[in-house]
Scaffold this active site. Structure first.
Site, PDB file in Angstrom:
ATOM      1  N   GLY A  91      -7.992  -6.845   4.779  1.00  0.00           N
ATOM      2  CA  GLY A  91      -8.711  -6.700   6.007  1.00  0.00           C
ATOM      3  C   GLY A  91      -8.151  -7.561   7.030  1.00  0.00           C
ATOM      4  N   GLY A 135       6.786 -42.148 -13.463  1.00  0.00           N
ATOM      5  CA  GLY A 135       5.396 -42.365 -13.056  1.00  0.00           C
ATOM      6  C   GLY A 135       5.385 -41.724 -11.711  1.00  0.00           C
ATOM      7  N   THR A 136       4.944 -40.438 -11.454  1.00  0.00           N
ATOM      8  CA  THR A 136       5.196 -39.739 -10.161  1.00  0.00           C
ATOM      9  C   THR A 136       4.025 -40.249  -9.034  1.00  0.00           C
ATOM     10  OG1 THR A 136       4.120 -37.966 -11.240  1.00  0.00           O
ATOM     11  CG2 THR A 136       6.376 -37.916 -11.162  1.00  0.00           C
ATOM     12  N   ASN A 137       2.918 -40.979  -9.616  1.00  0.00           N
ATOM     13  CA  ASN A 137       2.170 -41.440  -8.692  1.00  0.00           C
ATOM     14  C   ASN A 137       2.652 -42.571  -7.817  1.00  0.00           C
ATOM     15  OD1 ASN A 137       0.360 -39.722  -9.888  1.00  0.00           O
ATOM     16  ND2 ASN A 137      -0.839 -41.348 -10.616  1.00  0.00           N
ATOM     17  N   ASP A 138       3.334 -43.367  -8.376  1.00  0.00           N
ATOM     18  CA  ASP A 138       3.866 -44.773  -7.719  1.00  0.00           C
ATOM     19  C   ASP A 138       5.169 -44.073  -6.914  1.00  0.00           C
ATOM     20  OD1 ASP A 138       2.475 -46.916  -7.499  1.00  0.00           O
ATOM     21  OD2 ASP A 138       2.788 -47.234  -9.537  1.00  0.00           O
ATOM     22  N   MET A 174      -5.382  -6.721   8.705  1.00  0.00           N
ATOM     23  CA  MET A 174      -4.833  -6.275   9.622  1.00  0.00           C
ATOM     24  C   MET A 174      -5.578  -4.994   9.912  1.00  0.00           C
ATOM     25  SD  MET A 174      -0.842  -6.764   8.814  1.00  0.00           S
ATOM     26  CE  MET A 174      -0.974  -6.131   7.385  1.00  0.00           C
ATOM     27  N   ARG A 225      -2.661   3.465   8.982  1.00  0.00           N
ATOM     28  CA  ARG A 225      -3.125   2.135   8.332  1.00  0.00           C
ATOM     29  C   ARG A 225      -2.033   1.259   8.186  1.00  0.00           C
ATOM     30  NH1 ARG A 225      -4.443   4.901   2.294  1.00  0.00           N
ATOM     31  NH2 ARG A 225      -5.768   2.948   1.851  1.00  0.00           N
ATOM     32  N   ARG A 263      -3.578  -0.933  -6.136  1.00  0.00           N
ATOM     33  CA  ARG A 263      -2.913  -2.115  -6.332  1.00  0.00           C
ATOM     34  C   ARG A 263      -3.393  -2.851  -7.678  1.00  0.00           C
ATOM     35  NH1 ARG A 263      -6.146  -4.372  -1.142  1.00  0.00           N
ATOM     36  NH2 ARG A 263      -8.382  -4.349  -2.157  1.00  0.00           N
ATOM     37  N   ARG A 310      -2.615 -47.585 -20.744  1.00  0.00           N
ATOM     38  CA  ARG A 310      -2.651 -48.502 -19.442  1.00  0.00           C
ATOM     39  C   ARG A 310      -3.404 -49.601 -19.888  1.00  0.00           C
ATOM     40  NH1 ARG A 310      -4.483 -43.433 -16.337  1.00  0.00           N
ATOM     41  NH2 ARG A 310      -5.391 -43.209 -18.244  1.00  0.00           N
ATOM     42  N   LYS A 326       0.954  -1.208  -0.016  1.00  0.00           N
ATOM     43  CA  LYS A 326      -0.006   0.032   0.008  1.00  0.00           C
ATOM     44  C   LYS A 326       0.901   1.051   0.134  1.00  0.00           C
ATOM     45  CE  LYS A 326      -3.476  -0.256   2.481  1.00  0.00           C
ATOM     46  NZ  LYS A 326      -4.164  -0.623   3.844  1.00  0.00           N
ATOM     47  N   ARG A 349       2.165 -49.399 -22.648  1.00  0.00           N
ATOM     48  CA  ARG A 349       2.686 -49.876 -21.444  1.00  0.00           C
ATOM     49  C   ARG A 349       2.284 -51.489 -21.347  1.00  0.00           C
ATOM     50  NH1 ARG A 349       1.684 -47.124 -15.638  1.00  0.00           N
ATOM     51  NH2 ARG A 349      -0.324 -48.464 -15.917  1.00  0.00           N
ATOM     52  N   TYR A 385       8.501 -34.195 -22.413  1.00  0.00           N
ATOM     53  CA  TYR A 385       7.110 -34.271 -22.538  1.00  0.00           C
ATOM     54  C   TYR A 385       6.083 -34.516 -21.256  1.00  0.00           C
ATOM     55  CZ  TYR A 385       7.291 -39.288 -22.646  1.00  0.00           C
ATOM     56  OH  TYR A 385       7.363 -40.725 -22.233  1.00  0.00           O
ATOM     57  N   SER A 424       9.884 -42.694 -18.557  1.00  0.00           N
ATOM     58  CA  SER A 424       8.509 -41.901 -18.304  1.00  0.00           C
ATOM     59  C   SER A 424       8.342 -41.958 -16.776  1.00  0.00           C
ATOM     60  CB  SER A 424       7.514 -42.696 -18.643  1.00  0.00           C
ATOM     61  OG  SER A 424       6.266 -41.649 -18.529  1.00  0.00           O
ATOM     62  N   HIS A 482     -10.949 -42.480  -4.814  1.00  0.00           N
ATOM     63  CA  HIS A 482     -10.683 -43.079  -6.058  1.00  0.00           C
ATOM     64  C   HIS A 482     -11.796 -42.427  -7.368  1.00  0.00           C
ATOM     65  CE1 HIS A 482     -11.971 -46.050  -9.519  1.00  0.00           C
ATOM     66  NE2 HIS A 482     -10.837 -46.254  -9.536  1.00  0.00           N
ATOM     67  N   GLU A 516       9.480 -45.281 -11.480  1.00  0.00           N
ATOM     68  CA  GLU A 516       8.439 -45.061 -10.354  1.00  0.00           C
ATOM     69  C   GLU A 516       8.927 -45.630  -9.179  1.00  0.00           C
ATOM     70  OE1 GLU A 516       4.576 -46.593 -11.950  1.00  0.00           O
ATOM     71  OE2 GLU A 516       5.771 -48.201 -13.057  1.00  0.00           O
ATOM     72  N   CYS A 550       4.222 -39.005 -16.503  1.00  0.00           N
ATOM     73  CA  CYS A 550       2.701 -39.371 -16.646  1.00  0.00           C
ATOM     74  C   CYS A 550       2.034 -39.367 -15.281  1.00  0.00           C
ATOM     75  CB  CYS A 550       2.494 -40.515 -17.437  1.00  0.00           C
ATOM     76  SG  CYS A 550       3.305 -42.109 -16.838  1.00  0.00           S
TER      77      CYS A 550
HETATM   78  P1  ADP Z   1      -7.537  -1.930   3.778  1.00  0.00           P
HETATM   79  O1  ADP Z   1      -6.162  -2.321   3.646  1.00  0.00           O
HETATM   80  O2  ADP Z   1      -8.398  -2.852   4.698  1.00  0.00           O
HETATM   81  O3  ADP Z   1      -8.390  -1.488   2.658  1.00  0.00           O
HETATM   82  P2  ADP Z   1      -7.212   0.612   4.363  1.00  0.00           P
HETATM   83  O4  ADP Z   1      -5.855   1.006   5.043  1.00  0.00           O
HETATM   84  O5  ADP Z   1      -7.090   0.842   2.924  1.00  0.00           O
HETATM   85  O6  ADP Z   1      -7.484  -0.772   4.959  1.00  0.00           O
HETATM   86  O7  ADP Z   1      -8.176   1.651   5.028  1.00  0.00           O
HETATM   87  C1  ADP Z   1      -9.602   1.381   5.386  1.00  0.00           C
HETATM   88  C2  ADP Z   1     -10.396   2.388   4.874  1.00  0.00           C
HETATM   89  O8  ADP Z   1     -10.155   3.820   5.342  1.00  0.00           O
HETATM   90  C3  ADP Z   1     -10.728   2.318   3.246  1.00  0.00           C
HETATM   91  O9  ADP Z   1     -11.642   2.457   2.778  1.00  0.00           O
HETATM   92  C4  ADP Z   1      -9.900   3.726   3.107  1.00  0.00           C
HETATM   93  O10 ADP Z   1     -10.251   4.279   1.980  1.00  0.00           O
HETATM   94  C5  ADP Z   1     -10.104   4.552   4.325  1.00  0.00           C
HETATM   95  N1  ADP Z   1      -9.097   5.564   4.242  1.00  0.00           N
HETATM   96  C6  ADP Z   1      -7.862   5.340   4.632  1.00  0.00           C
HETATM   97  N2  ADP Z   1      -6.851   6.424   4.907  1.00  0.00           N
HETATM   98  C7  ADP Z   1      -7.703   7.492   4.483  1.00  0.00           C
HETATM   99  C8  ADP Z   1      -7.699   8.955   4.438  1.00  0.00           C
HETATM  100  N3  ADP Z   1      -6.474   9.356   4.426  1.00  0.00           N
HETATM  101  N4  ADP Z   1      -8.745   9.672   4.215  1.00  0.00           N
HETATM  102  C9  ADP Z   1      -9.854   9.290   4.191  1.00  0.00           C
HETATM  103  N5  ADP Z   1     -10.011   7.754   4.168  1.00  0.00           N
HETATM  104  C10 ADP Z   1      -8.993   6.889   4.445  1.00  0.00           C
HETATM  105 MG    MG Z   2       2.646 -47.382 -11.577  1.00  0.00          MG
HETATM  106 MG    MG Z   3      -7.838  -0.321   1.213  1.00  0.00          MG
END
Ligand code: ADP
Ligand code: MG
Ligand code: MG
Length: 903
Positions: free
Chosen positions: A109, A786-789, A111, A100, A343, A581, A31, A633, A872, A784, A459, A765, A852
């Site tokens: 979500g 035979g990675t199962n066996d 941390m 953040r 991202r 086979r 981030k 075979r 192959y 060849s 199976h 194998e 195989c």
């Molecule tokens: P996550 O990694 O869970 O997306 P974020 O660090 O992006 O968490 O933040 C959680 C929420 O807070 C997000 O919706 C983000 O847009 C909002 N947020 C983060 N920083 C700011 C900021 N400086 N001003 C307004 N909203 C923010």
């Molecule tokens: Mg075999």
């Molecule tokens: Mg975010």
């Protein structure tokens, strides 16, 4: 105070946004690196700074906050105040910040984040005085809530309950309808909650708030959710998180404010054009939490066309810059746009293909790069048929999604009925308590298979995946009674033979009646060999498959026994049959041939029948694969799967004896079964061992293959058979078999006044085969693997027993991260493969190398085979496109690694 030179030389613990860039995700987190890159690009990112992952790692290692951290944060705050023209804690011009988390790898979500840090009683009062009372209390209650939860560990549901209660009391449908007075009350309630729980109040010194929020974010790296997520995703535990401290901008500042999340293209279909959600008068977390339903981004376009246009320009900039789909968080504060995060966007498999190829069309990336942006697993999901969606449909039963796909048919409870009904043109779903190798015919005939027992590597599951059949295993509460021709489900549901059910192997569900099915357009297009399609995803898959074929070093062959399978494999692009086979030709009703083969006075007749059958089947197979190699075979039947069950037969004989009906045939059967019974079938009379005990089998099979070849060639067909010896442990086994095979080839050929050369290979194998590969290579044209066996014997565990009894416990205990029967164990089994490949090629340059079995069709294992330099892979026909694509992708990745090594 003196500073040691060491200390000054150390890297800073805090970097301002403009000091970083996208390459610094290790230090700044994903981030932070994204924010830094966007500031560089001149996008409207609020000013801020980043506490590095290094600082977090120092804190995590137990030494408390690293020296100088707070001084560096203080300095960065001063700078931030200057840039923003605001002051931390100043009621007249308050600076609020978000604190953040953000690690090297995205952990959505998992941390913590604390928003609105810097809000205090006096700041709130001043905002109220200036007429911004709703905004003041909405921001304040958010800080109290997040600080309470994140910094002081107060149970978050306590706050949520109060919020819900307040909405009910005031009749507000959403949080946005709560007025200033209600939010002020809520702030008070929240503060009381955390005072009661912790004995602390919210610090009124904003710097204290900031300090504790930063530490809480460090600590959230080791939160339970975060740890579980890392374990699941294989993210190392010692990376730590960065902390992004950024000026708050407010989407909750009236109707010309709001927050949104958007993508530079549609992440579901891959269609171009910005795509996303927008929520007026809200902070970003409201969009994600789903507490109010957002509007489509196009609605923002109607309300604020200039803003929408500005956003679109930034999105284009980002996509051009990152050369890929980006996912963006933004906020509008009183008509001004701010970008808060970007991202690379997660996308559906269909979108992944379409976006990759359309970026090539747009000249943004080249085909090699496009190929690395998709993978075999994604293609796999695009090949399965699906049910069309129907609202409000509840499944009859749930089970494990063992083999994806969608199919319906009439329920049958044994393989014989499945085959008979299919022959009449009906579609059937086979339901069994579990399946055995005898059910192969039924599995082949049925559209789908459901079993009450068994897991994902049972199976039924393994065979169904191999055949591309839809399969749900471990169906909860399903009782199958093949004798009464009836199945039941909990709750008194009974399912008589012939009733129609639909099976969703992608979700692991069984439905009553016939659901509508859509064939996968991707699969249809590939097998029809078309090169263009109006469907953008199909077109993209075809384009990338063609490119993968250009790039890949690995040949792709099929495991196939019947002409139908061979033809299907060809349609999918197989370059031959890598494994036929031959024991599969003796399943079902023909099973008794193996029994007769080991019964002394019946052997000659059985051999003659086996030879005649083989002649017919080899002829059909070779013809279907005209122009391409077919590796046959020699017979490798697990004896216990072909002989009657000793206990059952003994009981039958004892009963017959009591009744005086025990005849000579039954007695003979019992004595044969006893004679060949094995206590460890997995380590018993298999492969070349059977051929050593009964070398006449070699004669029969080789004669049939040579006769078929000579006849077909005489009729002008270009057929290319090869032979392979299974389960060899010692070179002497191979040389004996080889001598015998060559003798037969020469005899039959000379009887036809011709000569013939058939390449002869060996299955590697068993660990001993791998360890003595140099000796084997002197007598083999190809190996060849035979990675199962090889997996079973390297680990010393039978797959069935492991699956039934302890594999799940091993995975739960964290001893096994992946199932070694599904994804190749590189450290152990892989080491043997590498050793054998190296020694084999040293002893015989030009030795062919293939693999195989399940691993050859597993996208996650193909990289290993490519790196090991195999020639192959041979996999089940439906997997062929997946292997072609993945092999091409791995070749591009390998070439990239090679050039960056030499640079
Ligand atoms: P996550 O990694 O869970 O997306 P974020 O660090 O992006 O968490 O933040 C959680 C929420 O807070 C997000 O919706 C983000 O847009 C909002 N947020 C983060 N920083 C700011 C900021 N400086 N001003 C307004 N909203 C923010
Ligand atoms: Mg075999
Ligand atoms: Mg975010």
């Amino acid at each position: 105070m003196t500073t040691t030179p060491e200390r000054t030389a150390r890297r800073p613990l805090v970097l301002e946004l403009h000091e970083g860039d996208r390459t610094m995700a290790g230090l700044l987190g994903g981030k932070g690196a994204g924010l830094a890159e966007m500031s560089r690009l001149g996008l409207p990112v609020p000013p801020g700074f980043i506490v590095t992952t290094e600082a977090c790692r120092a804190w995590l290692s137990g030494g408390g906050e690293p020296d100088g951290l707070w001084e560096q944060i203080e300095a960065a705050m001063l700078d931030l105040e200057q840039r923003s023209g605001l002051r931390f804690g100043d009621p007249d011009a308050p600076l609020l910040v978000s604190v953040r988390s953000g690690a090297r790898f995205s952990m959505p979500g998992m941390m913590e984040t604390v928003l609105d840090v810097g809000m205090t009683d006096s700041v709130a009062a001043a905002l109220v005085d200036r007429g911004e009372d709703r905004f003041a209390w909405d921001s304040y209650r958010r800080l109290v809530q997040m600080y309470g939860r994140t910094v002081l560990g107060v149970d978050g549901t306590l706050f949520d309950e109060q919020l819900t209660r307040l909405r009910q009391e005031t009749g507000a449908a959403t949080d946005a309808e709560l007025d200033a007075a209600a939010l002020e009350r809520l702030t008070g309630v929240f503060r009381r909650i955390f005072q009661e729980r912790t004995g602390e109040d919210l610090p009124q010194d904003p710097r204290e708030q900031l300090r504790r929020a930063v530490v809480a974010v460090f600590a959230s790296w080791n939160g339970e959710r975060a740890r579980l997520y890392r374990a699941h995703e294989g993210i190392p535990d010692d990376l730590g998180t960065a902390v992004n401290v950024v000026q708050m901008v407010f989407g909750n500042r009236g109707d010309r404010s709001g927050s949104g999340v958007c993508f530079t293209r549609d992440p579901v279909s891959g269609a171009p054009g910005v795509f996303g959600d927008y929520l007026p008068n809200a902070q970003g977390e409201d969009v994600v939490s789903g507490s109010r339903s957002p509007m489509d981004l196009s609605e923002l376009g109607r309300r604020e066309p200039a803003l929408h246009e500005e956003l679109s320009v930034h999105l284009r900039t980002l996509e051009q810059h990152y050369r890929d789909l980006c996912d963006v968080e933004f906020t509008v504060e009183r008509g001004r746009l701010w970008i808060l995060q970007t991202r690379l966007g997660k996308r559906s498999p269909a979108a992944a293909f379409r976006i990759a190829v359309e970026l090539v069309d747009e000249g943004v990336i080249d085909l090699d790069e496009a190929l690395t942006r998709v993978d075999g697993t994604q293609l796999q999901t695009l090949l399965h048929p699906t049910f069309t969606t129907e609202e409000g449909l509840t499944p009859l039963a749930h089970g494990l999604a063992a083999s994806p796909g969608a199919a319906y048919g009439q329920l049958v409870f044994d393989s014989a009925t499945a085959m008979a009904w299919t022959a009449l043109g009906r579609q059937v779903v086979l339901a069994r308590p579990e399946t055995s190798p005898d059910d192969f015919g039924g599995l082949l005939a049925a559209r789908a298979v459901i079993t009450s027992r068994g897991g994902l590597t049972s199976h039924a599951a393994v065979v169904a995946r191999g055949l591309g059949r839809t399969c749900v295993t471990g169906v909860e509460g399903l009782l199958v009674d093949p004798v009464a021709r009836m199945a039941t489900l909990p709750g008194g549901v009974s399912l008589p033979e012939g009733i129609v059910v639909s099976v969703d192997g992608t979700r692991g569900e069984v439905y009553a009646g016939q659901r509508d099915i859509e064939p996968s357009p991707v699969s249809t297009a590939i097998s029809q060999g078309v090169s263009h399609s109006p469907d953008r995803t199909v077109r993209a898959v075809l384009t990338l498959l063609a490119h993968a074929d250009l790039r890949r070093q690995l040949g792709v062959m099929a495991n196939a026994e019947t002409p139908e399978e061979a033809r299907a494999a060809r349609c999918f692009g197989a370059e031959g049959i890598g494994l036929c086979r031959t024991e599969h030709m003796l399943l079902g009703a023909r099973r008794v041939l193996v029994e007769r083969l080991v019964t002394d006075d019946d052997r000659e007749g059985a051999l003659a029948e086996i030879e005649a059958l083989a002649l017919t089947e080899f002829t059909a197979l070779l013809e279907a694969m005209e122009g391409l190699p077919v590796v046959v075979r020699l017979l490798d039947p697990p004896m216990h799967e072909f002989l009657p069950d000793l206990v059952e037969l003994s009981v039958t004989a004892a009963l017959a004896d009591e009744r005086g009906t025990l005849d000579a045939a039954l007695e003979r059967r019992l004595s044969t079964t006893r004679r060949w019974h094995e206590s460890n079938p997995m380590l018993g009379l298999r492969g070349v061992r059977l051929l050593t005990v009964l070398p006449q089998v070699i004669d029969a099979q080789v004669r049939a293959l040579v006769e078929a070849t000579i006849t077909l060639r005489a009729a002008g067909h270009d057929v290319r058979p090869e032979l392979m010896v299974p389960l060899v442990a010692d070179v002497a086994e191979l040389t004996a078999a080889r001598e015998r095979m060559e003798g037969i080839v020469a005899d039959v050929a000379s009887a036809h006044d011709t000569s013939l050369h058939l390449p002869i290979g060996v299955m590697v194998e068993l660990p001993r085969a791998a360890l003595t590969a140099a000796a084997l290579a002197e007598h083999a044209d190809f190996f060849s693997f035979g990675t199962n066996d090889l997996t079973q014997t390297t680990w010393g565990m039978s797959r069935d027993d492991a699956e039934a009894n302890f594999l799940a416990a091993y995975r739960e205990a964290g001893i096994l991260a992946t199932d070694p029967f599904k994804t190749l164990d590189e450290a152990g089994v892989g080491a043997l493969v590498e050793l054998a490949a190296r020694d084999g090629r040293r002893a015989r340059p030009g030795l062919g190398l293939g693999a195989c079995g399940e691993h050859a069709g597993d996208p996650a294992s193909i990289g290993f085979f490519a790196r090991t330099g195999l020639d192959y892979l041979s996999c089940s026909p439906p997997r062929i496109p997946v292997v072609r694509l993945e092999a091409g992708r791995q070749a591009v990745l390998l070439a990239g690694a090679a050039t960056s090594d030499t640079r």
